[in-house]
Design a protein around this motif. Structure first.
Motif, mmCIF file in Angstrom:
data_model
loop_
_atom_site.group_PDB
_atom_site.id
_atom_site.type_symbol
_atom_site.label_atom_id
_atom_site.label_comp_id
_atom_site.label_asym_id
_atom_site.label_seq_id
_atom_site.Cartn_x
_atom_site.Cartn_y
_atom_site.Cartn_z
ATOM 1 N N LYS A 265 38.623 32.738 99.621
ATOM 2 C CA LYS A 265 37.766 32.943 100.790
ATOM 3 C C LYS A 265 38.027 34.312 101.416
ATOM 4 O O LYS A 265 37.093 35.045 101.784
ATOM 5 C CB LYS A 265 38.018 31.839 101.823
ATOM 6 C CG LYS A 265 37.563 30.435 101.429
ATOM 7 C CD LYS A 265 38.057 29.416 102.441
ATOM 8 C CE LYS A 265 37.741 27.981 102.060
ATOM 9 N NZ LYS A 265 36.381 27.583 102.425
ATOM 10 N N GLU A 266 39.299 34.659 101.546
ATOM 11 C CA GLU A 266 39.660 35.950 102.122
ATOM 12 C C GLU A 266 39.136 37.102 101.270
ATOM 13 O O GLU A 266 38.578 38.080 101.787
ATOM 14 C CB GLU A 266 41.188 36.056 102.255
ATOM 15 C CG GLU A 266 41.790 35.204 103.347
ATOM 16 C CD GLU A 266 41.775 35.890 104.698
ATOM 17 O OE1 GLU A 266 41.111 36.933 104.836
ATOM 18 O OE2 GLU A 266 42.428 35.375 105.619
ATOM 19 N N ALA A 267 39.341 37.020 99.949
ATOM 20 C CA ALA A 267 38.908 38.101 99.065
ATOM 21 C C ALA A 267 37.396 38.285 99.126
ATOM 22 O O ALA A 267 36.896 39.420 99.153
ATOM 23 C CB ALA A 267 39.355 37.809 97.631
ATOM 24 N N TYR A 268 36.656 37.198 99.157
ATOM 25 C CA TYR A 268 35.191 37.286 99.192
ATOM 26 C C TYR A 268 34.707 37.945 100.485
ATOM 27 O O TYR A 268 33.869 38.865 100.458
ATOM 28 C CB TYR A 268 34.590 35.885 99.067
ATOM 29 C CG TYR A 268 33.087 35.857 99.229
ATOM 30 C CD1 TYR A 268 32.248 36.329 98.221
ATOM 31 C CD2 TYR A 268 32.499 35.355 100.385
ATOM 32 C CE1 TYR A 268 30.863 36.316 98.368
ATOM 33 C CE2 TYR A 268 31.128 35.325 100.550
ATOM 34 C CZ TYR A 268 30.315 35.812 99.533
ATOM 35 O OH TYR A 268 28.954 35.797 99.695
ATOM 36 N N THR A 269 35.232 37.519 101.628
ATOM 37 C CA THR A 269 34.777 38.097 102.892
ATOM 38 C C THR A 269 35.237 39.545 103.026
ATOM 39 O O THR A 269 34.529 40.375 103.602
ATOM 40 C CB THR A 269 35.267 37.261 104.085
ATOM 41 O OG1 THR A 269 36.695 37.101 104.021
ATOM 42 C CG2 THR A 269 34.622 35.888 104.078
ATOM 43 N N LYS A 270 36.419 39.872 102.478
ATOM 44 C CA LYS A 270 36.867 41.261 102.501
ATOM 45 C C LYS A 270 35.973 42.130 101.605
ATOM 46 O O LYS A 270 35.709 43.293 101.928
ATOM 47 C CB LYS A 270 38.318 41.355 102.054
ATOM 48 C CG LYS A 270 39.306 40.778 103.080
ATOM 49 C CD LYS A 270 40.727 40.793 102.555
ATOM 50 C CE LYS A 270 41.283 42.207 102.513
ATOM 51 N NZ LYS A 270 42.699 42.219 102.044
ATOM 52 N N ALA A 271 35.508 41.566 100.498
ATOM 53 C CA ALA A 271 34.593 42.314 99.632
ATOM 54 C C ALA A 271 33.305 42.656 100.359
ATOM 55 O O ALA A 271 32.701 43.713 100.128
ATOM 56 C CB ALA A 271 34.285 41.510 98.362
ATOM 57 N N LEU A 272 32.886 41.802 101.254
ATOM 58 C CA LEU A 272 31.672 42.042 102.032
ATOM 59 C C LEU A 272 31.928 42.905 103.260
ATOM 60 O O LEU A 272 30.994 43.296 103.953
ATOM 61 C CB LEU A 272 31.056 40.706 102.471
ATOM 62 C CG LEU A 272 30.538 39.798 101.349
ATOM 63 C CD1 LEU A 272 30.051 38.476 101.934
ATOM 64 C CD2 LEU A 272 29.438 40.468 100.558
ATOM 65 N N GLY A 273 33.203 43.189 103.562
ATOM 66 C CA GLY A 273 33.525 43.979 104.739
ATOM 67 C C GLY A 273 33.323 43.225 106.027
ATOM 68 O O GLY A 273 33.040 43.812 107.068
ATOM 69 N N GLN B 124 50.280 34.166 94.947
ATOM 70 C CA GLN B 124 48.960 33.945 94.363
ATOM 71 C C GLN B 124 47.946 34.862 95.033
ATOM 72 O O GLN B 124 48.052 35.153 96.230
ATOM 73 C CB GLN B 124 48.518 32.488 94.547
ATOM 74 C CG GLN B 124 49.351 31.499 93.769
ATOM 75 C CD GLN B 124 48.948 30.052 93.974
ATOM 76 O OE1 GLN B 124 49.576 29.165 93.444
ATOM 77 N NE2 GLN B 124 47.896 29.809 94.740
ATOM 78 N N GLY B 125 46.978 35.306 94.245
ATOM 79 C CA GLY B 125 45.968 36.188 94.807
ATOM 80 C C GLY B 125 44.655 36.082 94.071
ATOM 81 O O GLY B 125 44.574 35.521 92.971
ATOM 82 N N VAL B 126 43.619 36.643 94.687
ATOM 83 C CA VAL B 126 42.271 36.645 94.119
ATOM 84 C C VAL B 126 41.648 38.016 94.362
ATOM 85 O O VAL B 126 41.767 38.578 95.456
ATOM 86 C CB VAL B 126 41.376 35.559 94.759
ATOM 87 C CG1 VAL B 126 39.957 35.635 94.192
ATOM 88 C CG2 VAL B 126 41.964 34.173 94.522
ATOM 89 N N VAL B 127 40.995 38.550 93.322
ATOM 90 C CA VAL B 127 40.159 39.734 93.464
ATOM 91 C C VAL B 127 38.705 39.282 93.338
ATOM 92 O O VAL B 127 38.347 38.604 92.377
ATOM 93 C CB VAL B 127 40.467 40.792 92.391
ATOM 94 C CG1 VAL B 127 39.543 42.006 92.560
ATOM 95 C CG2 VAL B 127 41.924 41.221 92.458
ATOM 96 N N ALA B 128 37.883 39.638 94.321
ATOM 97 C CA ALA B 128 36.458 39.319 94.301
ATOM 98 C C ALA B 128 35.674 40.605 94.105
ATOM 99 O O ALA B 128 35.877 41.578 94.838
ATOM 100 C CB ALA B 128 36.037 38.634 95.597
ATOM 101 N N THR B 129 34.788 40.610 93.125
ATOM 102 C CA THR B 129 34.014 41.814 92.807
ATOM 103 C C THR B 129 32.569 41.454 92.516
ATOM 104 O O THR B 129 32.291 40.478 91.814
ATOM 105 C CB THR B 129 34.600 42.533 91.572
ATOM 106 O OG1 THR B 129 35.983 42.760 91.756
ATOM 107 C CG2 THR B 129 33.899 43.867 91.343
#
Length: 294
Positions: free
Chosen positions: A182-190, A248-253
């Protein structure tokens, strides 16, 4: 999609005052002033390494240091405001405990501020929380399906192939997969903290991500995990594996198209033999030789 990770050796004695001052001189005066505001030296180091990662990336892209201007979204996400590169360069920074990471991507994206995000966390319960109390804290940010998947006692549903009740470590790991995605996705959107996280749903049994109930087409989510030496950074009940703290981590692109892609990489002790790149503090500081706009 690329990912660089730095393990900050807080307990090793490597991080001397002299090394800190040397590293600090490698960033702009504005950045120095922001970093110096941190009360704890550990927090200052995390912020400083994040800035030096950006600097190293820009050097690899042959961007002259004197021409660099960084901007920030309303949520505080940094991006390259000048010069404008073709193809675009998007990057994002994350840090937790001993780990600092930077994901980046080059491609046909809407702007440098968007379309790539990363989040990493040490898998540990905060303070004196239990799994049940921690889930209660997060409850409003989880979708109904996520709450069902994480519930210690799950209601019967013929539409879900639910696993047997998990151990505490397994439950905590699943919580952090959901949260970091969830964090990675919203950070990808700024997007900032005002975004309702319950709108983003990660079904970890099917590796399926939905936003507002619709499959997140055009997105790739890459999940990774690694073990690092314990850092005793204030949290209790950390999940360990082979004597190492689990991260653990996630990269959203954004990749475009109709597919929603979720991939997992195998756990690695100390980040060995993975698609991401492990970088030492000494390497990062050694490559930064003069102040610039980062």
């Amino acid at each position: 999609m690329e990912l660089w990770l730095v393990n900050i050796p807080f307990q090793s004695g490597v991080l001397t005052d002299q090394l800190y001052e040397r590293a600090l001189r490698c960033v702009s005066v504005e950045s120095q002033n922001k970093i110096k505001r941190f009360y704890r030296r550990q927090d200052a180091w995390r912020s400083l390494i994040g800035r030096l990662l950006i600097r190293t990336l820009l050097e690899e892209c042959d961007v002259p240091s004197h021409s660099v201007v960084l901007g920030a979204t309303a949520a505080g996400k940094l991006y390259l405001a000048s010069p404008r590169l073709t193809p675009y360069l998007a990057f994002n920074i994350t840090h937790d405990s001993s780990l600092v990471g930077m994901s980046y991507n080059r491609g046909d994206i809407k702007s440098d501020a968007e379309k790539v995000g990363v989040d990493v966390m040490k898998v540990a319960l905060p303070g004196n929380e239990t799994i049940s109390s921690f889930l209660e804290i997060l409850r409003d940010q989880l979708s109904p399906l996520e709450r069902s998947l994480l519930a210690p006692i799950r209601p019967y549903s013929s539409s879900l192939s639910l696993p047997l009740p998990a151990t505490d470590d397994e439950s905590l790991s699943r919580i952090f997969w959901i949260w970091t995605l969830k964090e990675a996705y919203t950070k990808a959107l700024g997007i900032g903290l005002g975004f309702d996280f319950s709108r983003v749903e990660f079904n970890f049994l099917r590796d399926e991500v939905k936003v507002d109930g619709v499959l997140a087409r055009g997105w790739e989510f890459r999940l990774f995990s690694l073990g690092l030496p314990p850092d005793n950074e204030g949290r209790t009940k950390a999940v360990t594996k082979d004597g190492l703290d689990l991260y653990q981590g996630v990269v959203a692109t954004w990749i475009g198209g109709d597919e929603c892609r979720v991939t997992r990489t195998q756990y690695a002790a100390n980040g060995e033999n993975q698609w991401y790149k492990m970088v030492t503090v000494q390497d990062i500081i050694g490559r930064a030789t003069a102040p610039d706009a980062t």
